[in-house]
Design a protein around this motif. Structure first.
Motif, PDB file in Angstrom:
ATOM      1  N   LEU B   7      51.960   1.268  30.376  1.00 18.30           N
ATOM      2  CA  LEU B   7      50.570   0.981  30.688  1.00 18.30           C
ATOM      3  C   LEU B   7      49.989  -0.184  29.902  1.00 18.30           C
ATOM      4  CD1 LEU B   7      49.716   4.722  30.902  1.00 18.30           C
ATOM      5  CD2 LEU B   7      49.586   3.127  32.807  1.00 18.30           C
ATOM      6  N   ASP B   8      50.616  -0.561  28.820  1.00 19.05           N
ATOM      7  CA  ASP B   8      50.106  -1.642  27.991  1.00 19.05           C
ATOM      8  C   ASP B   8      51.174  -2.716  27.840  1.00 19.05           C
ATOM      9  OD1 ASP B   8      49.138   1.159  26.336  1.00 19.05           O
ATOM     10  OD2 ASP B   8      47.610  -0.214  27.101  1.00 19.05           O
ATOM     11  N   SER B   9      50.828  -3.955  28.158  1.00 21.06           N
ATOM     12  CA  SER B   9      51.804  -5.028  28.009  1.00 21.06           C
ATOM     13  C   SER B   9      51.886  -5.498  26.555  1.00 21.06           C
ATOM     14  CB  SER B   9      51.446  -6.206  28.911  1.00 21.06           C
ATOM     15  OG  SER B   9      50.153  -6.699  28.581  1.00 21.06           O
ATOM     16  N   GLN B  10      50.769  -5.396  25.857  1.00 24.89           N
ATOM     17  CA  GLN B  10      50.765  -5.798  24.449  1.00 24.89           C
ATOM     18  C   GLN B  10      49.840  -4.891  23.662  1.00 24.89           C
ATOM     19  OE1 GLN B  10      49.168  -9.763  23.051  1.00 24.89           O
ATOM     20  NE2 GLN B  10      51.268 -10.008  22.325  1.00 24.89           N
ATOM     21  N   VAL B  11      50.286  -4.489  22.469  1.00 18.83           N
ATOM     22  CA  VAL B  11      49.486  -3.636  21.600  1.00 18.83           C
ATOM     23  C   VAL B  11      49.422  -4.270  20.223  1.00 18.83           C
ATOM     24  CG1 VAL B  11      49.339  -1.391  20.470  1.00 18.83           C
ATOM     25  CG2 VAL B  11      50.053  -1.529  22.860  1.00 18.83           C
ATOM     26  N   PRO B  12      48.264  -4.816  19.845  1.00 19.00           N
ATOM     27  CA  PRO B  12      48.098  -5.310  18.478  1.00 19.00           C
ATOM     28  C   PRO B  12      47.713  -4.157  17.559  1.00 19.00           C
ATOM     29  CG  PRO B  12      46.170  -5.826  19.782  1.00 19.00           C
ATOM     30  CD  PRO B  12      47.098  -5.055  20.673  1.00 19.00           C
ATOM     31  N   VAL B  13      48.277  -4.136  16.364  1.00 21.85           N
ATOM     32  CA  VAL B  13      47.990  -3.036  15.448  1.00 21.85           C
ATOM     33  C   VAL B  13      48.098  -3.547  14.008  1.00 21.85           C
ATOM     34  CG1 VAL B  13      50.400  -2.262  15.546  1.00 21.85           C
ATOM     35  CG2 VAL B  13      48.611  -0.661  14.824  1.00 21.85           C
ATOM     36  N   PHE B  14      47.254  -3.014  13.148  1.00 20.55           N
ATOM     37  CA  PHE B  14      47.310  -3.393  11.745  1.00 20.55           C
ATOM     38  C   PHE B  14      48.384  -2.582  11.026  1.00 20.55           C
ATOM     39  CE2 PHE B  14      44.067  -6.436  11.500  1.00 20.55           C
ATOM     40  CZ  PHE B  14      42.995  -6.039  12.297  1.00 20.55           C
ATOM     41  N   GLU B  15      48.953  -3.204  10.008  1.00 27.56           N
ATOM     42  CA  GLU B  15      49.960  -2.537   9.194  1.00 27.56           C
ATOM     43  C   GLU B  15      49.402  -1.236   8.622  1.00 27.56           C
ATOM     44  OE1 GLU B  15      51.314  -4.921   5.933  1.00 27.56           O
ATOM     45  OE2 GLU B  15      53.280  -3.949   5.883  1.00 27.56           O
ATOM     46  N   GLU B  16      50.218  -0.184   8.637  1.00 30.22           N
ATOM     47  CA  GLU B  16      49.917   1.158   8.155  1.00 30.22           C
ATOM     48  C   GLU B  16      49.003   1.949   9.097  1.00 30.22           C
ATOM     49  OE1 GLU B  16      48.692   1.204   4.087  1.00 30.22           O
ATOM     50  OE2 GLU B  16      50.423   0.076   3.386  1.00 30.22           O
ATOM     51  N   ALA B  17      48.592   1.366  10.192  1.00 32.85           N
ATOM     52  CA  ALA B  17      47.820   2.099  11.201  1.00 32.85           C
ATOM     53  C   ALA B  17      48.782   2.792  12.161  1.00 32.85           C
ATOM     54  CB  ALA B  17      46.916   1.144  11.964  1.00 32.85           C
ATOM     55  N   PRO B  18      48.293   3.828  12.881  1.00 34.89           N
ATOM     56  CA  PRO B  18      49.138   4.497  13.879  1.00 34.89           C
ATOM     57  C   PRO B  18      49.201   3.685  15.168  1.00 34.89           C
ATOM     58  CG  PRO B  18      46.991   5.518  13.820  1.00 34.89           C
ATOM     59  CD  PRO B  18      46.994   4.485  12.731  1.00 34.89           C
ATOM     60  N   VAL B  19      50.233   3.944  15.942  1.00 36.80           N
ATOM     61  CA  VAL B  19      50.372   3.278  17.232  1.00 36.80           C
ATOM     62  C   VAL B  19      50.894   4.275  18.264  1.00 36.80           C
ATOM     63  CG1 VAL B  19      52.764   2.502  16.904  1.00 36.80           C
ATOM     64  CG2 VAL B  19      51.226   1.193  18.388  1.00 36.80           C
ATOM     65  N   GLU B  20      50.419   4.118  19.503  1.00 38.47           N
ATOM     66  CA  GLU B  20      50.929   4.914  20.613  1.00 38.47           C
ATOM     67  C   GLU B  20      51.223   3.983  21.773  1.00 38.47           C
ATOM     68  OE1 GLU B  20      49.701   9.037  22.426  1.00 38.47           O
ATOM     69  OE2 GLU B  20      48.496   7.490  23.414  1.00 38.47           O
ATOM     70  N   LEU B  21      52.417   4.093  22.314  1.00 38.63           N
ATOM     71  CA  LEU B  21      52.821   3.314  23.478  1.00 38.63           C
ATOM     72  C   LEU B  21      52.985   4.284  24.643  1.00 38.63           C
ATOM     73  CD1 LEU B  21      55.529   1.017  21.826  1.00 38.63           C
ATOM     74  CD2 LEU B  21      53.037   0.772  21.840  1.00 38.63           C
ATOM     75  N   ARG B  22      52.346   3.938  25.757  1.00 37.56           N
ATOM     76  CA  ARG B  22      52.299   4.879  26.865  1.00 37.56           C
ATOM     77  C   ARG B  22      53.347   4.557  27.926  1.00 37.56           C
ATOM     78  NH1 ARG B  22      46.265   4.545  28.722  1.00 37.56           N
ATOM     79  NH2 ARG B  22      46.640   2.326  28.278  1.00 37.56           N
ATOM     80  N   CYS B  23      53.923   5.609  28.470  1.00 35.66           N
ATOM     81  CA  CYS B  23      54.932   5.471  29.514  1.00 35.66           C
ATOM     82  C   CYS B  23      54.762   6.590  30.517  1.00 35.66           C
ATOM     83  CB  CYS B  23      56.337   5.509  28.913  1.00 35.66           C
ATOM     84  SG  CYS B  23      57.675   5.522  30.130  1.00 35.66           S
ATOM     85  N   ASN B  24      54.675   6.244  31.784  1.00 35.27           N
ATOM     86  CA  ASN B  24      54.658   7.216  32.864  1.00 35.27           C
ATOM     87  C   ASN B  24      55.788   6.903  33.838  1.00 35.27           C
ATOM     88  OD1 ASN B  24      51.543   7.102  32.003  1.00 35.27           O
ATOM     89  ND2 ASN B  24      52.012   9.083  32.929  1.00 35.27           N
ATOM     90  N   TYR B  25      56.326   7.914  34.450  1.00 35.18           N
ATOM     91  CA  TYR B  25      57.421   7.724  35.398  1.00 35.18           C
ATOM     92  C   TYR B  25      57.142   8.551  36.636  1.00 35.18           C
ATOM     93  CZ  TYR B  25      59.000  12.309  33.892  1.00 35.18           C
ATOM     94  OH  TYR B  25      59.064  13.646  33.611  1.00 35.18           O
ATOM     95  N   SER B  26      57.782   8.178  37.717  1.00 36.30           N
ATOM     96  CA  SER B  26      57.663   8.940  38.952  1.00 36.30           C
ATOM     97  C   SER B  26      59.014   9.550  39.257  1.00 36.30           C
ATOM     98  CB  SER B  26      57.238   8.037  40.102  1.00 36.30           C
ATOM     99  OG  SER B  26      58.245   7.102  40.385  1.00 36.30           O
ATOM    100  N   SER B  27      59.017  10.852  39.484  1.00 32.72           N
ATOM    101  CA  SER B  27      60.263  11.510  39.821  1.00 32.72           C
ATOM    102  C   SER B  27      59.985  12.909  40.322  1.00 32.72           C
ATOM    103  CB  SER B  27      61.190  11.592  38.618  1.00 32.72           C
ATOM    104  OG  SER B  27      62.373  12.299  38.955  1.00 32.72           O
TER     105      SER B  27
END
Lengths: 113, 112
Positions: B7-27
């Motif tokens: 869902l996100d092409s680019q995610v900027p994040v500061f060092e020591e901060a949390p990050v979440e990358l989203r993924c959905n699939y169809s099946s």
């Protein structure tokens, strides 16, 4: 232990030429697959070979072909190169069986001019 | 048609901060799910995979992912990122053995 090795790492070809890319799987892995990764995109599945037989083929034209040798190494061949074939070509190997980790090589960068 | 959507092409994040990358699939069938990381000018390295069992999967380098069957999602998380986590991250689905279908990738850029 050596990982998946690919050669060459970089090459430049002219439109209309032919290219052969080579891959050696991890020792003991009998399945080899090939992926094309165009800049800025995710890898796209091209072929899977297991025990020297083609087990899967992605949506690529007949200009793309591959084979697997008795030692389980593999070649990917592309004929009549187009500018759009410029990409990173990734080889991957795995053990037989669903869910087994697929390990990737560093890839071969192909530039078609 | 089967698909994998990051869902996100680019995610900027500061060092020591949390990050979440989203993924959905169809099946409509059971699948195996993977997250790979690609550092500049390198191949793909497996971070983690979900085959069955616990829906929370732990991977390398402090990454984890949660499989949600009802939402057909497989989001990747890390509680505290480092500069060295700057890379492209790919979600992938195996609909059949040996054949992975990848998302378009999410570029993570970690800044001090």
């Amino acid at each position: 232990d050596a990982g998946v090795t690919q050669s060459p790492t970089h090459l430049i070809k002219t439109r209309g030429q032919h290219v052969t890319l080579r891959c050696s799987p991890i020792s003991g892995h009998k399945s080899v697959s090939w992926y094309q990764q165009v800049l800025g995109q995710g890898p796209q599945f091209i072929f899977q070979y297991y025990e020297k037989e083609e087990r899967g083929r992605g949506n690529f034209p007949d200009r793309f072909s591959a084979r697997q040798f008795p030692n389980y190494s593999s070649e990917l061949n592309v004929n009549a190169l187009l500018l759009g074939d410029s990409a990173l070509y990734l080889c991957a190997s795995s053990l037989q069986g669903e869910g087994n980790t697929i390990y990737f090589g560093e890839g071969s960068w192909l530039t078609v001019v | 048609a089967q698909s994998v959507t990051q869902l996100d092409s680019q995610v900027p994040v500061f060092e020591e901060a949390p990050v979440e990358l989203r993924c959905n699939y169809s099946s409509s069938v059971s699948v195996y799910l993977f997250w790979y990381v690609q550092y500049p000018n390198q191949g793909l390295q497996l971070l983690l995979k979900y085959l069955s069992g616990s829906t929370l999967v732990k991977g390398i380098n402090g990454f984890e992912a949660e499989f949600n069957k009802s939402q057909t999602s497989f989001h990747l998380r890390k509680p505290s990122v480092h500069i060295s986590d700057t890379a492209e991250y790919f979600c992938a689905v195996a609909y059949s053995w040996g054949k992975l279908q990848f998302g378009a990738g999410t570029q993570v850029v970690v800044t001090p």
